[in-house]
Design a protein around this motif. Structure first.
Motif, short mmCIF file in Angstrom:
data_model
loop_
_atom_site.label_atom_id
_atom_site.label_comp_id
_atom_site.label_asym_id
_atom_site.label_seq_id
_atom_site.Cartn_x
_atom_site.Cartn_y
_atom_site.Cartn_z
N TYR A 19 4.06 -1.42 3.84
CA TYR A 19 3.43 -0.41 4.69
C TYR A 19 3.50 0.97 4.05
O TYR A 19 2.54 1.73 4.12
CB TYR A 19 4.06 -0.37 6.10
CG TYR A 19 3.31 0.58 7.00
CD1 TYR A 19 2.15 0.18 7.64
CD2 TYR A 19 3.72 1.90 7.18
CE1 TYR A 19 1.43 1.04 8.44
CE2 TYR A 19 3.01 2.77 7.98
CZ TYR A 19 1.87 2.34 8.60
OH TYR A 19 1.15 3.21 9.38
N ASP A 20 4.61 1.29 3.42
CA ASP A 20 4.74 2.58 2.73
C ASP A 20 3.66 2.72 1.67
O ASP A 20 3.03 3.78 1.54
CB ASP A 20 6.11 2.72 2.07
CG ASP A 20 7.25 2.81 3.07
OD1 ASP A 20 7.00 3.13 4.25
OD2 ASP A 20 8.40 2.55 2.65
N SER A 21 3.46 1.66 0.91
CA SER A 21 2.44 1.69 -0.15
C SER A 21 1.04 1.85 0.45
O SER A 21 0.23 2.65 -0.03
CB SER A 21 2.51 0.42 -0.98
OG SER A 21 3.75 0.33 -1.63
N ALA A 58 -0.62 -5.20 4.99
CA ALA A 58 0.64 -4.45 4.87
C ALA A 58 1.57 -4.67 6.05
O ALA A 58 2.79 -4.64 5.89
CB ALA A 58 0.34 -2.95 4.72
N THR A 59 1.01 -4.90 7.25
CA THR A 59 1.85 -4.99 8.44
C THR A 59 1.97 -6.41 8.98
O THR A 59 2.91 -6.70 9.72
CB THR A 59 1.30 -4.10 9.58
OG1 THR A 59 0.02 -4.60 9.98
CG2 THR A 59 1.22 -2.65 9.15
N GLY A 60 0.99 -7.25 8.69
CA GLY A 60 0.97 -8.60 9.26
C GLY A 60 0.60 -8.61 10.73
O GLY A 60 0.75 -9.62 11.41
N ARG A 61 0.09 -7.48 11.22
CA ARG A 61 -0.28 -7.37 12.62
C ARG A 61 -1.72 -6.92 12.76
O ARG A 61 -2.29 -6.33 11.84
CB ARG A 61 0.64 -6.37 13.32
CG ARG A 61 2.08 -6.84 13.37
CD ARG A 61 2.92 -5.92 14.17
NE ARG A 61 2.94 -4.58 13.56
CZ ARG A 61 3.97 -3.78 13.58
NH1 ARG A 61 5.07 -4.13 14.19
NH2 ARG A 61 3.93 -2.61 13.00
N PRO A 62 -2.29 -7.13 13.94
CA PRO A 62 -3.65 -6.64 14.18
C PRO A 62 -3.72 -5.12 14.08
O PRO A 62 -2.73 -4.42 14.30
CB PRO A 62 -3.97 -7.09 15.61
CG PRO A 62 -2.95 -8.11 15.96
CD PRO A 62 -1.76 -7.86 15.09
N ALA A 90 0.68 7.64 12.21
CA ALA A 90 1.33 6.67 11.32
C ALA A 90 2.77 7.07 11.00
O ALA A 90 3.57 6.21 10.61
CB ALA A 90 0.52 6.52 10.04
N LEU A 91 3.10 8.31 11.18
CA LEU A 91 4.49 8.73 10.96
C LEU A 91 5.44 7.97 11.88
O LEU A 91 6.61 7.77 11.54
CB LEU A 91 4.65 10.23 11.17
CG LEU A 91 4.11 11.13 10.07
CD1 LEU A 91 4.28 12.59 10.46
CD2 LEU A 91 4.76 10.84 8.74
N GLY A 92 4.94 7.52 13.02
CA GLY A 92 5.75 6.73 13.94
C GLY A 92 6.19 5.41 13.34
O GLY A 92 7.22 4.86 13.71
N VAL A 93 5.40 4.90 12.41
CA VAL A 93 5.77 3.66 11.73
C VAL A 93 6.69 3.97 10.56
O VAL A 93 7.70 3.31 10.34
CB VAL A 93 4.51 2.91 11.23
CG1 VAL A 93 4.89 1.69 10.41
CG2 VAL A 93 3.63 2.53 12.41
N ILE A 94 6.38 5.03 9.82
CA ILE A 94 7.16 5.40 8.64
C ILE A 94 8.53 5.95 9.04
O ILE A 94 9.54 5.67 8.41
CB ILE A 94 6.40 6.45 7.80
CG1 ILE A 94 5.16 5.84 7.18
CG2 ILE A 94 7.28 7.05 6.72
CD1 ILE A 94 5.41 4.87 6.06
#
Length: 171
Positions: free
Chosen positions: A40-42, A101-105, A158-162
């Motif tokens: 995901y970072d990439s 990258a996430t494996g999710r929808p 997206a910062l919420g994921v990072i």
């Protein structure tokens, strides 16, 4: 005579390239804190660098073409088509890359922002084909700005994921 809107486009290019730098710095910061780079970072870094460079290039194309002495109408029409192509490419490839990258929808907020970006690309196509005429500089600048603003919103979300510690892990 300078092309109408050039000063605004130069400022937009400056803001956009700054955005690219911040996108890359976040990953450097994360690594320096001992975190490993995830898929995901990439994806995150690549996507925001791509979006930023699309905006930067889109902001620089019209003044470049004007240097050749082309009429403003030809500059805006050509720039519109040239800029619409990478916008559509970006919009078309993000969902698959994000899923990989996430494996999710892909979340609704991503689809919404990509739809707005696709609409900006469609407006550029309308300018490029001559279907949408009048105020070409303003319409072009608005479409490229829309790409920048939607990318900025996506970045913040997206910062919420990072950085899940800051948002409680929400996506």
């Amino acid at each position: 005579m300078e092309l109408q809107g050039s000063t605004y486009l130069y400022a937009l290019a400056t803001v956009s390239i700054t955005f690219v730098g911040f996108s890359a710095l976040l990953i450097v910061f994360r690594q320096s804190m001992g975190g490993a780079v995830s898929r995901y970072d990439s994806y995150f870094t690549l996507s925001f660098i791509q979006a930023g460079f699309i905006v930067t290039a889109g902001a620089l194309v019209p003044p470049l073409l004007a240097l050749y002495g082309w009429s403003p109408e030809v500059v805006w029409r050509t720039s519109s088509v040239v800029t619409a192509v990478p916008i559509f490419w970006f919009v078309a490839t993000v969902p698959g890359r994000r899923r990989a990258a996430t494996g999710r929808p892909v979340p609704v907020f991503v689809w919404t922002l990509l739809s707005v970006q696709a609409l900006a690309g469609a407006v550029l196509v309308l300018v490029g084909t001559g279907i949408l005429t009048g105020r070409d500089a303003a319409v072009y600048a608005s479409a490229v700005t829309t790409m920048m603003v939607t990318s900025g919103i996506a970045y913040l979300l997206a910062l919420g994921v990072i950085l899940p510690d800051l948002t409680g892990g929400r996506e």
